[in-house]
Each structure stands twice: as C-alpha cells, then as structure tokens.
Design a protein around this motif. Structure first.
Motif, PDB file in Angstrom:
ATOM      1  N   LYS A 182      32.668  46.576 -16.900  1.00  0.00           N
ATOM      2  CA  LYS A 182      32.676  46.728 -15.448  1.00  0.00           C
ATOM      3  C   LYS A 182      31.250  46.854 -14.927  1.00  0.00           C
ATOM      4  O   LYS A 182      30.962  46.498 -13.810  1.00  0.00           O
ATOM      5  CB  LYS A 182      33.505  47.934 -15.046  1.00  0.00           C
ATOM      6  N   PRO A 235      28.782  42.243 -13.458  1.00  0.00           N
ATOM      7  CA  PRO A 235      27.982  41.801 -12.315  1.00  0.00           C
ATOM      8  C   PRO A 235      26.612  41.275 -12.723  1.00  0.00           C
ATOM      9  O   PRO A 235      26.109  40.312 -12.158  1.00  0.00           O
ATOM     10  CB  PRO A 235      27.865  43.057 -11.454  1.00  0.00           C
ATOM     11  N   GLY A 258      27.175  37.833 -14.112  1.00  0.00           N
ATOM     12  CA  GLY A 258      27.432  36.908 -13.008  1.00  0.00           C
ATOM     13  C   GLY A 258      26.149  36.491 -12.318  1.00  0.00           C
ATOM     14  O   GLY A 258      25.932  35.314 -12.029  1.00  0.00           O
ATOM     15  N   HIS A 298      33.322  26.898  -9.242  1.00  0.00           N
ATOM     16  CA  HIS A 298      34.308  27.913  -8.854  1.00  0.00           C
ATOM     17  C   HIS A 298      34.032  29.248  -9.523  1.00  0.00           C
ATOM     18  O   HIS A 298      34.202  30.306  -8.900  1.00  0.00           O
ATOM     19  CB  HIS A 298      35.726  27.415  -9.159  1.00  0.00           C
ATOM     20  N   LEU A 299      33.596  29.229 -10.769  1.00  0.00           N
ATOM     21  CA  LEU A 299      33.270  30.468 -11.476  1.00  0.00           C
ATOM     22  C   LEU A 299      32.166  31.226 -10.742  1.00  0.00           C
ATOM     23  O   LEU A 299      32.266  32.430 -10.520  1.00  0.00           O
ATOM     24  CB  LEU A 299      32.842  30.155 -12.917  1.00  0.00           C
ATOM     25  N   ASP A 337      33.254  33.109  -7.792  1.00  0.00           N
ATOM     26  CA  ASP A 337      34.275  34.119  -8.092  1.00  0.00           C
ATOM     27  C   ASP A 337      35.698  33.641  -7.812  1.00  0.00           C
ATOM     28  O   ASP A 337      36.582  34.442  -7.521  1.00  0.00           O
ATOM     29  CB  ASP A 337      34.005  35.428  -7.335  1.00  0.00           C
ATOM     30  N   ARG A 338      35.905  32.351  -7.928  1.00  0.00           N
ATOM     31  CA  ARG A 338      37.258  31.794  -7.807  1.00  0.00           C
ATOM     32  C   ARG A 338      37.744  31.520  -9.234  1.00  0.00           C
ATOM     33  O   ARG A 338      37.788  30.377  -9.688  1.00  0.00           O
ATOM     34  CB  ARG A 338      37.232  30.539  -6.938  1.00  0.00           C
ATOM     35  N   PHE A 339      38.099  32.593  -9.921  1.00  0.00           N
ATOM     36  CA  PHE A 339      38.371  32.537 -11.350  1.00  0.00           C
ATOM     37  C   PHE A 339      39.615  31.732 -11.707  1.00  0.00           C
ATOM     38  O   PHE A 339      39.630  31.041 -12.719  1.00  0.00           O
ATOM     39  CB  PHE A 339      38.465  33.948 -11.926  1.00  0.00           C
ATOM     40  N   VAL A 366      35.393  33.013 -18.111  1.00  0.00           N
ATOM     41  CA  VAL A 366      36.567  33.393 -17.329  1.00  0.00           C
ATOM     42  C   VAL A 366      37.308  34.534 -18.034  1.00  0.00           C
ATOM     43  O   VAL A 366      37.771  35.481 -17.374  1.00  0.00           O
ATOM     44  CB  VAL A 366      37.504  32.189 -17.090  1.00  0.00           C
ATOM     45  N   SER A 391      35.239  37.556 -17.071  1.00  0.00           N
ATOM     46  CA  SER A 391      35.155  37.841 -15.639  1.00  0.00           C
ATOM     47  C   SER A 391      36.501  38.128 -15.004  1.00  0.00           C
ATOM     48  O   SER A 391      36.630  39.032 -14.189  1.00  0.00           O
ATOM     49  CB  SER A 391      34.507  36.665 -14.910  1.00  0.00           C
ATOM     50  N   ARG A 392      37.493  37.350 -15.353  1.00  0.00           N
ATOM     51  CA  ARG A 392      38.807  37.486 -14.718  1.00  0.00           C
ATOM     52  C   ARG A 392      39.706  38.472 -15.457  1.00  0.00           C
ATOM     53  O   ARG A 392      40.408  39.262 -14.841  1.00  0.00           O
ATOM     54  CB  ARG A 392      39.485  36.126 -14.657  1.00  0.00           C
TER      55      ARG A 392
END
Length: 184
Positions: free
Chosen positions: A4, A8, A11, A41-42, A45-47, A74, A77-78
């Motif tokens: 967590k 970030p 990313g 998309h990654l 943040d459109r996982f 992914v 992140s997701r």
C-alpha cells in the motif's frame, strides 16, 4: 501491507519509465496494439481495461514478454497479489525481446519484498540490455548494499551521478553517505 506504501511509488516510477518502452501514447492514429493500450490504461489507473488488453496480447502472442510484464503490474496494482505478480514477472523476463523496463520493475518488486539476492541478477540483466538505464543502476546499488556487497554498491552509487530516479534517491544518498563509501 507494505505494498500500500510502495505501489504509489511504483506507479509514479512506471509513468516516468513509460517513455523508455512505449511509443507516444497520445497518437490517436496508431493501429490497435493491446500492449501499448494496456500500458496507457495502466498508467491512467484503469486496471480492468489494462488487464483485458494485456490478456488479449498474451492470447495473440504467448511469447510477448511485455504482455506478461503488464499483467504482473496489474496483479500488484489492482489485486495486490504478490505471488501472482512474481509468477508473471518471471514469465516475462524469460521471454526473448522483453524490455529492460520489465527487468527493472521485477528488480524493484524483489527489493520491495526484501529479496535482494534475487534482485541482483535481474537488475544486472536490465543493465545488460540497456547500460544507460539509471533506475536499474540505482536499484542494483540498493540491492547490492542490502545484500552486504557494500564495495560494489558504493562504486555503483557513485557512478550514477545526479541522474538518480526520485524514488531511489534517498536510498542512493544513504549509500553514498556511508562512512565506508565516503572514504573509498
């Protein structure tokens, strides 16, 4: 739990490194490229969409290391699925033509998991593919230092100069400031 905090940073670093691996993502006239679109998309943040595109790329070409690399990112992140990310990263780096960025990201993942000895050869391969990959050089110095190979870490940390990526800068400065490192 530590992901967590680390995600970030990953990313942000991925967004910076995107230019090393993916062509201009803002060009609307490009043909359909599920890997390029998946990273687009990654980074936004459109996982879910990224995952679908990477799966499409993997189905079209199971030897596409970048599709596996994207799926590993992914998974982190997701889903926060460390075991799956590890498996997917390993598959990505065993395929020919996989980018140095995939090796660099896997090395960063291994460092975040305190698996320094495993990170070292992965990051060395990233640098073998791209000797100018400063993020991989910084991560390798960090892994070497954490693995107790301080002489090598010091030499490498000093060789980076001022081109240290933001995410790695505090750790590189710490290595450079070590008494043994300063006196050499």
């Amino acid at each position: 739990m530590r992901w967590k905090i680390v995600l970030p940073m990953i990313g942000a670093a991925l967004a910076i490194m995107a230019g090393r691996m993916v062509a201009d993502l803002s060009t609307p006239d490009l043909p359909h490229d599920p890997v390029r679109e998946g990273f687009e998309h990654l980074f936004a943040d459109r996982f879910s969409k990224a995952e679908l595109l990477f799966e499409e790329a993997r189905t079209l070409d199971p030897q596409n290391g970048e599709a596996w690399h994207g799926l590993a990112l992914v998974a982190l992140s997701r889903h926060g699925d460390i075991a799956r990310a590890d498996t997917l990263f390993r598959k990505a780096i065993e395929l020919p033509g996989t980018s140095p960025v995939a090796f660099g990201n896997f090395g960063r993942f291994l460092i975040a998991e305190s698996r320094y000895a495993e990170a070292i050869p992965v990051l060395e391969k990233a640098l073998a593919r791209d000797p100018d990959f400063d993020a991989a050089r910084a991560r390798l110095a960090i892994a070497l230092f954490a693995a107790g190979r301080k002489d090598e870490a010091c030499r490498l940390a000093r060789s980076i100069g001022d081109a240290v990526p933001d995410a790695e800068e505090p750790l590189i400065e710490r290595i450079r400031d070590e008494p043994d490192c300063v006196t050499r």
